[in-house]
Design an enzyme around this catalytic site. Structure first.
Site, PDB file in Angstrom:
ATOM      1  N   THR A 145       0.901  -1.307  -0.531  1.00 49.35           N
ATOM      2  CA  THR A 145      -0.157  -0.148  -0.465  1.00 49.35           C
ATOM      3  C   THR A 145       1.008   1.175   0.016  1.00 49.35           C
ATOM      4  O   THR A 145       2.102   1.301   0.815  1.00 49.35           O
ATOM      5  CB  THR A 145      -0.663   0.350   1.437  1.00 49.35           C
ATOM      6  OG1 THR A 145      -1.430   1.106   1.582  1.00 49.35           O
ATOM      7  CG2 THR A 145       0.140   0.356   2.566  1.00 49.35           C
TER       8      THR A 145
ATOM      9  N   GLU B  41       0.059   3.512   1.722  1.00 49.50           N
ATOM     10  CA  GLU B  41       0.763   3.860   3.452  1.00 49.50           C
ATOM     11  C   GLU B  41       2.032   3.530   4.401  1.00 49.50           C
ATOM     12  O   GLU B  41       1.975   4.347   4.678  1.00 49.50           O
ATOM     13  CB  GLU B  41      -0.927   3.481   3.827  1.00 49.50           C
ATOM     14  CG  GLU B  41      -1.856   4.361   3.873  1.00 49.50           C
ATOM     15  CD  GLU B  41      -2.917   3.519   5.136  1.00 49.50           C
ATOM     16  OE1 GLU B  41      -2.998   3.321   6.078  1.00 49.50           O
ATOM     17  OE2 GLU B  41      -4.269   3.644   4.507  1.00 49.50           O
TER      18      GLU B  41
HETATM   19  O1  TDX Z   1     -16.058   7.377   8.188  1.00 50.25           O
HETATM   20  C1  TDX Z   1     -15.330   7.329   7.691  1.00 50.25           C
HETATM   21  N1  TDX Z   1     -14.828   8.545   7.277  1.00 50.25           N
HETATM   22  C2  TDX Z   1     -14.461   9.211   7.050  1.00 50.25           C
HETATM   23  O2  TDX Z   1     -13.532  10.745   7.211  1.00 50.25           O
HETATM   24  C3  TDX Z   1     -14.400   6.630   7.309  1.00 50.25           C
HETATM   25  C4  TDX Z   1     -13.686   5.340   7.090  1.00 50.25           C
HETATM   26  C5  TDX Z   1     -12.836   7.017   6.584  1.00 50.25           C
HETATM   27  N2  TDX Z   1     -12.735   8.587   6.400  1.00 50.25           N
HETATM   28  C6  TDX Z   1     -11.704   9.029   5.656  1.00 50.25           C
HETATM   29  C7  TDX Z   1     -10.136   8.643   6.173  1.00 50.25           C
HETATM   30  C8  TDX Z   1      -9.305   8.921   5.500  1.00 50.25           C
HETATM   31  O3  TDX Z   1      -8.631  10.399   5.351  1.00 50.25           O
HETATM   32  O4  TDX Z   1     -11.830   8.952   4.721  1.00 50.25           O
HETATM   33  C9  TDX Z   1     -10.525   8.787   4.426  1.00 50.25           C
HETATM   34  C10 TDX Z   1     -10.497   7.527   3.518  1.00 50.25           C
HETATM   35  O5  TDX Z   1     -10.452   6.256   4.279  1.00 50.25           O
HETATM   36  P1  TDX Z   1     -10.663   4.703   3.831  1.00 50.25           P
HETATM   37  O6  TDX Z   1     -11.301   4.666   3.427  1.00 50.25           O
HETATM   38  O7  TDX Z   1      -9.984   4.087   5.563  1.00 50.25           O
HETATM   39  O8  TDX Z   1      -9.721   3.801   3.819  1.00 50.25           O
HETATM   40  P2  TDX Z   1      -7.754   4.881   4.137  1.00 50.25           P
HETATM   41  O9  TDX Z   1      -7.288   4.889   5.623  1.00 50.25           O
HETATM   42  O10 TDX Z   1      -7.250   5.359   3.564  1.00 50.25           O
HETATM   43  O11 TDX Z   1      -6.506   3.231   4.035  1.00 50.25           O
HETATM   44  C11 TDX Z   1      -6.592   3.192   2.395  1.00 50.25           C
HETATM   45  O12 TDX Z   1      -6.040   3.389   1.536  1.00 50.25           O
HETATM   46  C12 TDX Z   1      -4.914   1.953   1.629  1.00 50.25           C
HETATM   47  C13 TDX Z   1      -7.108   1.420   2.574  1.00 50.25           C
HETATM   48  O13 TDX Z   1      -8.353   1.043   4.078  1.00 50.25           O
HETATM   49  C14 TDX Z   1      -6.305   0.621   3.300  1.00 50.25           C
HETATM   50  O14 TDX Z   1      -6.653  -0.793   3.313  1.00 50.25           O
HETATM   51  C15 TDX Z   1      -4.928   0.739   1.542  1.00 50.25           C
HETATM   52  O15 TDX Z   1      -3.842  -0.017   2.384  1.00 50.25           O
END
Ligand code: TDX
Length: 345
Positions: free
Chosen positions: A125, A127
């Site tokens: 990833t 990340e």
């Molecule tokens: O409820 C929410 N509200 C919100 O604002 C959630 C679930 C997330 N978010 C934000 C957090 C992040 O800035 O949205 C963005 C995206 O969140 P996620 O979908 O949880 O993804 P992220 O944390 O960016 O990580 C994802 O990308 C890299 C994947 O989950 C990982 O598995 C991948 O490696």
């Protein structure tokens, strides 16, 4: 050839299986998956009808079962998608992330040495590179960017990547690693931003945006990611890392607004809640290497991909409604109950 896909009942793994069955019907696909909360065998229903597809419920940490499967199948290629992947869950409970993501990778690579494979591919990833500041839009992650993780999740993925490099250098295991930006598309578990917002908006539930929603992610349609991995397996250089991303940076709040508009829901559903601990500000991939070496370019534009994804979720309500019950409902209450409560006060 026989391709062993781990974590194939999860989001990206399942999409990869469907991609391969279509693009390379001559290959045999063997899928193992632990079927945790995020792995759903229903997702593989169509694949299970395919004569060159086999599924076994196996945890990648189960050394005995993994070795027995390698003995029987002698895979030519291993693609490791199996991972605990949700950042918020890793903040609540890091242990299982370290076990599955690092020790599971070790088991797979040990088996790949014992029953030599032509390629071991690790799905990683972006990340692992940490984050970039919002005020430096000129900066991107390249394959040379130092590893600098923020969450237990990203640290576990970085640990696995380091181990993959060690197995290549020390034991000569023919490895490759891909590091992709945020994916979206069919079969994504509705704990992640896009499917969560679609399923909540459909039900007129609050849309929980962490902090101001100004964090930036670089979104790629899952099929483009699958095509990139396929290219790396067939044409990539052993020992190399490839970044995958489509130069499609967007703020979280803008994504949520697009979903509201597409579903004809009011933006008043948007609820700003307590920020994620250690929340990464911006991810942005420089995909020059995979473009120049392997000719990869993303094919799906965000405006088309998000429409396709929304339509898919509308047409597959049964798939995610079953998931958004039971264990997941408890999870949602635990993760968002207090956040939403404090947003209301
Ligand atoms: O409820 C929410 N509200 C919100 O604002 C959630 C679930 C997330 N978010 C934000 C957090 C992040 O800035 O949205 C963005 C995206 O969140 P996620 O979908 O949880 O993804 P992220 O944390 O960016 O990580 C994802 O990308 C890299 C994947 O989950 C990982 O598995 C991948 O490696």
């Amino acid at each position: 050839m026989t391709i062993l896909v781990t974590g194939g009942a999860g989001f990206i793994g399942a999409n990869f299986i469907y991609y391969e069955l279509k693009a390379h019907p001559e290959d045999r696909i063997v899928c193992i998956d632990k079927l945790t909360y995020a792995g759903n065998l229903e997702t593989l229903q169509e694949a299970l009808k395919h004569p060159s597809f086999r599924f076994e419920k196996i945890d990648i940490c189960d050394r005995k079962a993994v070795f027995a499967l390698f003995e029987e199948e002698r895979p030519d290629v291993v693609v490791n998608f199996a991972a605990e992947s949700h950042v918020d869950r890793s903040i609540e409970d890091p242990g299982i992330f370290l076990t599955t993501n690092i020790l599971g990778t070790q088991v797979l690579m040990d088996a790949s040495r014992a029953y030599p494979v032509k390629r071991y591919h690790q799905v990683s990833t972006d990340e692992v590179y940490g984050d970039l500041p919002l005020d430096r839009p000129d900066l991107f992650f390249t394959e040379e960017t130092p590893i600098k993780t923020s969450s237990p999740y990203s640290s576990s993925k970085a640990g696995a990547d380091l181990l993959v490099n060690a197995y290549h250098r020390t034991f000569g295991l023919p490895t490759t690693i891909s590091r992709c930006s945020n994916n979206y598309g069919p079969y994504q578990f509705p704990e992640k931003l896009i499917p969560l917002m679609i399923s909540n908006a459909r039900a007129d539930k609050p849309l929980p945006v962490y902090g101001e929603g100004l964090n930036v992610r670089d979104w790629l349609y899952v099929e483009d990611h699958c095509r990139a991995i396929d290219l790396i397996l067939r044409k990539g250089k052993v020992g190399e890392v490839y970044n995958i991303g489509g130069h499609n940076e967007m703020k979280n709040i803008d994504i949520v607004r697009i979903i509201c508009a597409a579903l004809h829901k009011p933006e008043s559903l948007i609820t700003h809640v307590t920020d994620r601990k250690g929340h990464d500000m911006r991810y942005a991939i420089d995909p020059t290497k995979i473009h120049e070496e392997l000719g990869w370019l993303p094919e799906t534009k965000f405006k088309d991909g998000i429409q396709k994804t929304i339509v898919w979720y509308l047409e597959h309500k049964d798939w995610w409604e079953r998931i958004v019950s039971g264990e997941y409902r408890n999870y949602f209450e635990k993760m968002y109950g207090e956040r939403l409560q404090s947003a209301r006060n």
